[in-house]
Design a protein around this motif. Structure first.
Motif, PDB file in Angstrom:
ATOM      1  N   LEU A 324       9.876 -49.522 -11.318  1.00  0.00           N
ATOM      2  CA  LEU A 324       9.617 -48.552 -12.076  1.00  0.00           C
ATOM      3  C   LEU A 324       8.882 -47.215 -11.734  1.00  0.00           C
ATOM      4  CD1 LEU A 324       9.543 -48.255 -15.582  1.00  0.00           C
ATOM      5  CD2 LEU A 324       7.236 -49.030 -15.289  1.00  0.00           C
ATOM      6  N   VAL A 325       9.876 -46.371 -11.569  1.00  0.00           N
ATOM      7  CA  VAL A 325       9.464 -45.114 -11.081  1.00  0.00           C
ATOM      8  C   VAL A 325       8.529 -44.152 -12.089  1.00  0.00           C
ATOM      9  CG1 VAL A 325      10.215 -43.018  -9.721  1.00  0.00           C
ATOM     10  CG2 VAL A 325      11.459 -45.174  -9.756  1.00  0.00           C
ATOM     11  N   LYS A 326       7.358 -43.732 -11.544  1.00  0.00           N
ATOM     12  CA  LYS A 326       6.642 -42.932 -12.427  1.00  0.00           C
ATOM     13  C   LYS A 326       6.981 -41.315 -12.139  1.00  0.00           C
ATOM     14  CE  LYS A 326       1.843 -41.718 -13.561  1.00  0.00           C
ATOM     15  NZ  LYS A 326       1.912 -41.927 -14.997  1.00  0.00           N
ATOM     16  N   VAL A 327       7.409 -40.638 -13.078  1.00  0.00           N
ATOM     17  CA  VAL A 327       7.961 -39.465 -12.893  1.00  0.00           C
ATOM     18  C   VAL A 327       6.803 -38.372 -12.692  1.00  0.00           C
ATOM     19  CG1 VAL A 327       9.652 -37.630 -13.751  1.00  0.00           C
ATOM     20  CG2 VAL A 327       9.910 -39.967 -14.092  1.00  0.00           C
ATOM     21  N   ASP A 328       6.145 -37.962 -11.774  1.00  0.00           N
ATOM     22  CA  ASP A 328       5.181 -37.131 -11.652  1.00  0.00           C
ATOM     23  C   ASP A 328       5.422 -35.694 -10.793  1.00  0.00           C
ATOM     24  OD1 ASP A 328       5.185 -37.810  -9.074  1.00  0.00           O
ATOM     25  OD2 ASP A 328       3.468 -39.237  -9.394  1.00  0.00           O
ATOM     26  N   ASP A 329       4.615 -35.048 -10.513  1.00  0.00           N
ATOM     27  CA  ASP A 329       4.764 -33.593  -9.816  1.00  0.00           C
ATOM     28  C   ASP A 329       5.298 -33.844  -8.390  1.00  0.00           C
ATOM     29  OD1 ASP A 329       5.148 -30.887  -9.593  1.00  0.00           O
ATOM     30  OD2 ASP A 329       3.061 -30.805  -8.780  1.00  0.00           O
ATOM     31  N   SER A 330       5.594 -35.197  -7.652  1.00  0.00           N
ATOM     32  CA  SER A 330       5.691 -35.372  -6.633  1.00  0.00           C
ATOM     33  C   SER A 330       7.340 -35.292  -6.483  1.00  0.00           C
ATOM     34  CB  SER A 330       5.643 -36.738  -5.979  1.00  0.00           C
ATOM     35  OG  SER A 330       6.085 -37.869  -6.648  1.00  0.00           O
ATOM     36  N   PHE A 331       8.163 -35.053  -7.567  1.00  0.00           N
ATOM     37  CA  PHE A 331       9.579 -34.994  -7.714  1.00  0.00           C
ATOM     38  C   PHE A 331       9.707 -33.531  -7.899  1.00  0.00           C
ATOM     39  CE2 PHE A 331       8.705 -39.413  -8.648  1.00  0.00           C
ATOM     40  CZ  PHE A 331      10.027 -39.918  -7.952  1.00  0.00           C
ATOM     41  N   ALA A 332      10.836 -33.078  -7.393  1.00  0.00           N
ATOM     42  CA  ALA A 332      11.362 -31.717  -7.573  1.00  0.00           C
ATOM     43  C   ALA A 332      12.050 -31.810  -8.859  1.00  0.00           C
ATOM     44  CB  ALA A 332      12.323 -31.276  -6.370  1.00  0.00           C
ATOM     45  N   THR A 333      12.268 -30.697  -9.356  1.00  0.00           N
ATOM     46  CA  THR A 333      13.257 -30.496 -10.739  1.00  0.00           C
ATOM     47  C   THR A 333      14.588 -30.208 -10.198  1.00  0.00           C
ATOM     48  OG1 THR A 333      12.767 -28.002 -10.990  1.00  0.00           O
ATOM     49  CG2 THR A 333      11.272 -29.865 -12.234  1.00  0.00           C
ATOM     50  N   GLU A 334      15.629 -30.611 -10.963  1.00  0.00           N
ATOM     51  CA  GLU A 334      16.943 -30.145 -10.873  1.00  0.00           C
ATOM     52  C   GLU A 334      17.356 -28.777 -11.361  1.00  0.00           C
ATOM     53  OE1 GLU A 334      19.730 -32.398  -8.902  1.00  0.00           O
ATOM     54  OE2 GLU A 334      17.585 -32.579  -8.345  1.00  0.00           O
TER      55      GLU A 334
END
Length: 661
Positions: A324-334
């Motif tokens: 279960l991946v938590k979507v936080d600010d470590s992920f860039a935006t497309e």
């Protein structure tokens, strides 16, 4: 001789090389057969038009990473999904468990832009089930949303297996036409990695019960529908794997184990191999395993993305991994998805917000504390008090008769999001809208419940409060009411429908004055959205005729049509320009003082602690038991006295007979 030896050497070399390659291929093939065929399922649910990172939106920095504390954001969700799918696109499915609509300003353009479905298509979703909130704009509204998205290209395959259309009524005809065109299907087949996958979708019983605007559609029992679907997919379509996308939900039961409609479904229909769940907003870090069937759900609003790894071998499916991946600010935006979201914001500014003289990103107020609503402490909710105050403020601003006091109402179920201070405390238009985003107009059919105003007597106000007191115990905490412009005391030891014994009109700033709740003289103005307002007429039905309330005009004549109670945003334009409930939040915050001189109004300090406006005074004191009592309390007391007198008479008669004998 030398040439012959060289030829023999090269020939033997080729034989050895061929034998090695054949052996390697055979081993690889055997290894592959031993391991089985793999399938990856990426899933979300209850996205609810939440396209930006939260909260508040002003803290969201989509173009950079690791510099804010927000979660979610559809462009980040896209990044997670695309990166996961890129690992093995030939074996990956992307699915959604429903309620991809409703909850933010983006929903206001969905009927003519189809924003949510267009984004899901661009991200790469394969399919999604239809949830209860997809019906919030009625069947025609859902048809508008789907058709608007289709005008821009393909959309994910929509599924709904247990819906029925009315033969007599026409309100669902356009939606039925989309079924006939295959844009919505009861079931369908996809092939991935040589696996034949059968999929279908269900709207759960509880979800259907909170989708009143789905009428005239009806919904079959989910479990019975699932049995029919799985039998068809297995026997007729020869599916290897069966996936059910269901908007039903899971929750903890009394012993701490997992229960709910989706657990019951997996237990009752073992032919389902995977349940993609939605509706209950439950982030499951591990699947709930029901007789080998994984039930998965990824929270809500894009805060999580689930990734389920399966293996198909010898006609059986087995889970091999889950995260279960938590979507936080470590992920860039497309960037392409982020650009689409930006363009939708501009459309909202132009098509929706212009008449309110605000823009999507305008800061309307700031706060250094959170305003929240918790189902465990509703009475003290500062957000509930703020929402009710906004309703009253909007009603007072856009209506006449200022000499008559206004009482504003809203309920917990209509408050959809907290207002969080975040890093800077700045609250944008988009943040305030999320507090009360639900509904559709009565006249204009635009998103948002319109505000209405009527008049009742003080005695009728008591009747309203009596019904609202018992509503949560009958229909759940979503029916807990918040009030503004008044406070009241009640004694829970008294009989239901006659527990309120004191009502004061006023507010914390200006003070309160006692109201004679036994009086049928004089009027009190009642302000609420049209959805709540119409339910006032049901008080007589709910109380079985014991209580009654008749909403009136200011002159005391009954209101016959809800349109006559609607407030008008602009009296210079023809017809009724509805005052949306969510716009009242804007109006109230604009009136707050700017305490620190930075140009932005500040939330008053009294909201930090909140105000208890519904005061429980449990007592057996005769004064509190009978103060302002109505026929309910006096009549019940009379019945008990009569019964008691009868038993005393029986006892005395029995004793008298014993003495004689």
């Amino acid at each position: 001789m030398k040439n012959r030896n060289n030829y023999s050497f090269h020939f033997c070399k080729k034989i050895i090389c061929f034998t090695f390659c054949f052996s390697l291929f055979s081993f690889t093939s055997l290894f592959s057969q031993t391991q089985g065929k793999r399938l990856t399922i990426i899933h979300t649910n209850d996205l609810q038009s939440r396209l930006l990172g939260f909260a508040p939106n002003s803290d969201f920095t989509p173009l950079t990473t690791n510099d804010d504390k927000t979660v979610g954001g559809i462009a980040r969700v896209a990044n997670v999904i695309r990166n996961q799918r890129a690992k093995a696109p030939e074996r990956t499915l992307v699915l959604d468990g429903g309620d991809w609509m409703m909850g933010t300003l983006f929903q206001t353009i969905s009927t003519f832009e189809g924003a949510e479905l267009r984004l899901m298509q661009a991200i790469g979703y394969d399919a999604a089930v239809i949830g209860n909130h997809e019906f919030d704009f009625h069947c025609d509204g859902l048809a508008d949303i789907i058709e608007s998205a289709m005008r821009h290209g393909d959309i994910p395959q929509l599924v709904l297996s247990n819906g029925n259309f009315s033969e007599e009524r026409k309100e669902d005809d356009r939606l039925e036409a989309l079924f006939k065109k295959g844009k919505i299907l009861p079931h369908f087949i996809m092939e991935k990695n040589g696996i034949r996958i059968g999929m279908f979708g269900l709207l759960g019983k509880e979800a259907a019960s909170v989708a009143p605007y789905s009428k005239p559609m009806t919904f079959d029992d989910p479990i019975e529908s699932a049995k029919k679907m799985t039998a068809f997919l297995k026997n007729e379509e020869k599916a290897d794997v069966i996936i059910c996308m269901t908007h039903s939900g899971v929750w903890h039961v009394k012993d701490g184990s997992w229960g709910g409609e989706d657990v019951d479904l997996a237990r009752a229909v073992p032919a389902i191999d995977v349940v993609i769940s939605g509706h209950s907003h439950t982030p499951l870090p591990e699947p709930i395993m029901v007789n080998g069937t994984p039930v998965v759900q990824a929270g809500s609003e894009g805060e999580y993305v689930g990734v389920l790894e399966m293996q198909y071998q010898d006609g059986k499916v087995q889970m091999t991994d889950y995260q279960l991946v938590k979507v936080d600010d470590s992920f860039a935006t497309e960037t392409d998805i982020n650009s689409m979201v930006d363009s939708f914001q501009l459309t909202i500014d132009d098509k929706v917000l212009e008449k309110y003289n605000v823009k999507f990103t305008d800061v309307l107020a700031e706060t250094d504390f959170d305003l929240t609503i918790s189902r465990k402490s509703l009475v003290t909710s500062n957000l509930g008090a703020f929402a009710a105050d906004a309703v009253r403020f909007g009603v007072e601003k856009f209506s006449g008769n200022p000499e008559i006091p206004v009482v504003g109402f809203t309920t917990a179920g209509l408050i959809r999001d907290n207002l969080l201070a975040g890093e800077r405390g700045m609250q944008q238009v988009s943040d305030l809208y999320r507090i009360m985003p639900l509904g559709r107009g009565v006249v204009d059919q635009d998103p948002g419940y319109p505000l209405a105003k009527g008049f009742i007597t003080p005695a009728e106000l008591k009747n309203v409060l009596e019904i609202l007191l018992i509503a949560p115990s009958i229909k759940g905490n979503s029916h807990f009411a918040f009030f503004s412009g008044m406070r009241f005391k009640y004694n829970p030891n008294r009989m239901p429908l006659d527990q309120v014994y004191e009502v004061e009109i006023g507010n914390k700033k200006d003070g309160y004055a006692l109201l004679d709740i036994s009086s049928n003289e004089g009027l009190i103005a009642i302000g609420a959205n049209a959805y709540i307002y119409e339910s006032i007429n049901l008080i007589g039905e709910i109380s079985k005729g014991i209580l009654s309330v008749i909403p009136k005009h200011a002159d005391g004549t009954p209101i016959e049509d809800i349109n006559d109670a609607l407030l008008d945003f602009s009296k210079t334009e023809p017809g009724i320009q509805e005052v949306k409930e969510w716009s009242s939040l804007f109006e109230l915050t604009k009136s707050f003082p700017d305490l620190n001189g930075n140009g932005f109004p500040d939330f008053p300090e009294f909201y930090k602690k909140g105000e208890v406006r519904q005061i429980e005074m449990a007592s057996w004191s005769p004064i509190l038991m009978y103060s302002n009592a109505s026929k309910v309390m006096w009549g019940t007391t009379g019945i008990f006295l009569l019964i008691g007198s009868f038993f005393i008479w029986l006892i005395r008669r029995f004793r008298k007979k014993r003495k004689v004998s």
